[in-house]
Structures are given as structure tokens and as C-alpha cells.
Design a protein around this motif. Structure first.
Motif, short mmCIF file in Angstrom:
data_model
loop_
_atom_site.label_atom_id
_atom_site.label_comp_id
_atom_site.label_asym_id
_atom_site.label_seq_id
_atom_site.Cartn_x
_atom_site.Cartn_y
_atom_site.Cartn_z
N GLY A 137 0.82 -1.20 0.00
CA GLY A 137 0.00 0.00 0.00
C GLY A 137 0.85 1.24 0.00
N PHE A 138 0.21 2.38 0.18
CA PHE A 138 0.98 3.62 0.21
C PHE A 138 0.28 4.66 1.06
CE2 PHE A 138 -1.97 4.38 -3.22
CZ PHE A 138 -2.25 5.74 -3.15
N LEU A 139 1.08 5.61 1.52
CA LEU A 139 0.59 6.75 2.30
C LEU A 139 1.23 8.01 1.74
CD1 LEU A 139 1.05 5.31 5.90
CD2 LEU A 139 -1.15 5.90 4.87
N VAL A 140 0.46 9.10 1.71
CA VAL A 140 1.06 10.38 1.34
C VAL A 140 1.78 10.93 2.57
CG1 VAL A 140 -0.53 10.92 -0.52
CG2 VAL A 140 -1.13 11.53 1.83
N LYS A 141 2.85 11.66 2.32
CA LYS A 141 3.71 12.10 3.43
C LYS A 141 3.02 13.07 4.39
CE LYS A 141 8.33 11.36 1.56
NZ LYS A 141 9.65 11.98 1.30
N ASP A 142 2.04 13.81 3.88
CA ASP A 142 1.38 14.76 4.76
C ASP A 142 0.11 14.18 5.39
OD1 ASP A 142 -0.24 14.65 2.55
OD2 ASP A 142 -0.34 16.82 2.23
N THR A 143 0.03 12.85 5.42
CA THR A 143 -1.13 12.21 6.04
C THR A 143 -1.22 12.56 7.52
OG1 THR A 143 -2.26 10.09 6.28
CG2 THR A 143 0.08 10.10 6.74
N GLU A 144 -2.43 12.55 8.04
CA GLU A 144 -2.62 12.83 9.46
C GLU A 144 -2.01 11.70 10.30
OE1 GLU A 144 -3.90 15.52 10.86
OE2 GLU A 144 -4.16 16.43 8.88
N PRO A 145 -1.49 12.03 11.50
CA PRO A 145 -0.90 11.00 12.35
C PRO A 145 -1.82 9.81 12.58
CG PRO A 145 -0.38 13.16 13.21
CD PRO A 145 -1.33 13.39 12.08
N GLU A 146 -3.12 10.08 12.75
CA GLU A 146 -4.07 8.99 13.00
C GLU A 146 -4.12 8.03 11.81
OE1 GLU A 146 -4.72 12.18 13.26
OE2 GLU A 146 -4.91 12.46 15.44
N GLU A 147 -4.05 8.58 10.59
CA GLU A 147 -4.08 7.74 9.41
C GLU A 147 -2.79 6.95 9.26
OE1 GLU A 147 -6.53 7.04 7.00
OE2 GLU A 147 -7.62 7.79 8.74
N LEU A 148 -1.68 7.56 9.61
CA LEU A 148 -0.39 6.86 9.58
C LEU A 148 -0.43 5.65 10.51
CD1 LEU A 148 2.68 6.64 8.93
CD2 LEU A 148 3.06 8.16 10.88
N LEU A 149 -0.90 5.87 11.72
CA LEU A 149 -0.96 4.79 12.71
C LEU A 149 -1.93 3.70 12.27
CD1 LEU A 149 -0.97 7.01 15.91
CD2 LEU A 149 0.95 5.69 15.00
N ARG A 150 -3.08 4.13 11.76
CA ARG A 150 -4.06 3.15 11.29
C ARG A 150 -3.48 2.31 10.16
NH1 ARG A 150 -7.47 2.00 7.34
NH2 ARG A 150 -6.70 3.75 6.09
N GLY A 151 -2.79 2.98 9.24
CA GLY A 151 -2.21 2.28 8.10
C GLY A 151 -1.19 1.24 8.51
N ILE A 152 -0.35 1.58 9.45
CA ILE A 152 0.66 0.63 9.92
C ILE A 152 -0.01 -0.57 10.56
CG2 ILE A 152 2.45 0.30 11.68
CD1 ILE A 152 3.40 3.14 11.02
N ARG A 153 -1.04 -0.32 11.35
CA ARG A 153 -1.73 -1.44 12.01
C ARG A 153 -2.47 -2.31 11.01
NH1 ARG A 153 -3.05 3.09 16.25
NH2 ARG A 153 -1.44 2.66 17.83
N VAL A 154 -3.05 -1.68 9.98
CA VAL A 154 -3.73 -2.44 8.94
C VAL A 154 -2.76 -3.39 8.24
CG1 VAL A 154 -4.78 -2.24 6.64
CG2 VAL A 154 -5.63 -0.84 8.51
#
Length: 240
Positions: free
Chosen positions: A115-132
């Protein structure tokens, strides 16, 4: 949930993350967010793709947050090396990018990134993404999946189903098309009147038959083989 730590009887171990970005301040920012979480641990930092591959092999993290553009060995090449290493079969790569639709991102997903994340993602989305991703799921929101894959896979001039799809049953083809539409296992179960466990089993069996790592690669394969095409999701009878 992350697996239990073999040396810890007090609960599940933390998700181990390797950061790969050529900008020290970016790595520091991500590390600051992640280290505040009790279930996540930053185990290493790499400033280029070659170092990311070496550290992935040495540290065996659960997740590699990989910048796509780095000097020397870039994130795409590093992703290919990590995904192609049988010893790192349990390591998941999440691409970090400035833009959410990018040729390089598509290439990384084809190479096996989860998957991927944009660098300016919100911290909550970053954490959710890692857990997913730590749970083994692909990290791409359905709306982004449709836009990204349709845009780039739609450029394939002559989709070729090849012999791979011949191994699938009719039901498995139905399930794969719904995965490509961005539906979750629960949504697939409701659509096909199955139990969630049965839907999950179908998805797992499909990935095994087609030798793909996760749902992201299933989506790409569905487009590239012509199983579905851009616009399919909005036509009568489509999954959207």
C-alpha cells in the motif's frame, strides 16, 4: 493483531517498523509519532534504498515505510528486492509519496508493496495504516484503489488473461472482481450471500492460486488481465 512475542507472556508484541527516507527530518517526524504508541516500535532508519534492504534483512521488521524517491537505490528498486527475498516474506512495504497518484506508486504496488501513504497524512491515518498492514491487509482506500489502478492499469493496450486465471473457479472470479472493486471481505460476503469466513477463505485461496501477496496485487491483476476495466465499477451490474 500483531503476533505474540515469543519471549513475552504479558501480551502481544509491538509492530516493528523500519523507516526509509533520505530526509533526516522526515524520519525524525515519523519516529516521533510512532514511538509514542505502545504497540509500535521504530527499530531502524535508512537514508536510501540499499540501506533499507540491508536493514530489512538484518532486522526483519514487520513494516518498512519506504520513500519512493531517494538518491542511489530508489524506493521502487528497494521494494522489489525486499519483496523478492524469500527470507523477508513476512515484511510488508508501505510506500511514502508526496502525491497520491503517481506512476512510481503504481510500479511499487506491482512490485509487491502492500500500500501507500502520502507524506502529509494525518498521524491517525499513519498509525491506522501501519496497524492495517501489520494485520496482513493491503493499505489502499477503495476510492484511491479505483482511481490509481484504473488510471495506470487502464493503459494496458491488450489485456492478457494468460493461464493464471484459468485456475480460478467461477465463484473465485466473482470474488476477485469484487476485491478489485475495493470491497472488504464483509461486503463481499453480503453481496454474494456468504459468511465472512467463507469470503475470507475465497480471497486467501485466490491469492495462493495466483501467487500474489495481498489484495493490492489482486486489484492490479484484475485490471491487467481484463477481468474488469476502467468504468466497470460505474456501469450497470458493476460492483459500485
Amino acid at each position: 493483531m500483531p503476533p505474540e512475542h515469543p519471549d513475552d507472556d504479558h501480551g502481544p508484541r509491538r509492530v516493528r517498523v523500519l523507516l526509509a527516507d533520505d530526509q533526516r527530518l522526515v524520519r525524525a517526524g515519523f519516529a516521533s509519532i510512532l514511538d509514542d504508541e505502545p504497540d509500535i516500535e521504530v527499530v531502524g532508519e535508512a537514508s536510501d534504498g540499499a540501506e533499507a534492504v540491508a536493514l530489512a534483512r538484518a532486522l526483519r521488521p514487520d513494516i518498512v515505510l519506504m520513500d519512493i524517491r531517494m538518491p542511489g537505490t530508489d524506493g521502487l528498486t528497494a521494494t522489489e528486492r525486499i519483496v523478492g527475498d524469500e527470507r523477508l516474506a513476512d515484511v510488508r512495504v508501505v510506500i511514502l509519496t508526496t502525491f497520491d497518484v503517481d506512476d512510481h506508486v503504481y510500479g511499487a504496488l506491482r512490485a509487491g508493496a502492500s500500500g501507500f501513504l502520502v507524506k502529509d497524512t494525518e498521524p491517525e491515518e499513519l498509525l491506522r495504516g501501519i496497524r492495517v498492514c501489520a494485520r496482513g491487509d493491503a493499505l489502499i482506500a477503495p476510492t484511491v484503489t479505483r482511481r490509481l489502478i484504473a488510471e495506470f492499469a487502464g493503459r494496458v493496450r491488450r489485456p492478457d488473461p494468460g493461464p493464471r486465471l484459468a485456475a480460478l473457479t467461477e465463484r473465485e472470479r466473482e470474488v476477485m472482481a469484487l476485491v478489485a472493486a475495493g470491497l472488504t471481505n464483509d461486503e463481499i460476503a453480503r453481496r454474494l450471500v456468504l459468511s465472512p469466513a467463507t469470503a475470507k477463505t475465497h480471497v486467501s485461496r485466490i491469492m495462493t492460486k495466483l501467487a500474489v501477496r495481498d489484495r493490492a496485487q489482486l486489484v492490479i491483476l484484475a485490471y491487467e488481465t481484463g477481468m474488469i476495466t476502467p468504468g466497470w465499477l460505474t456501469r450497470p451490474g458493476g460492483a459500485a
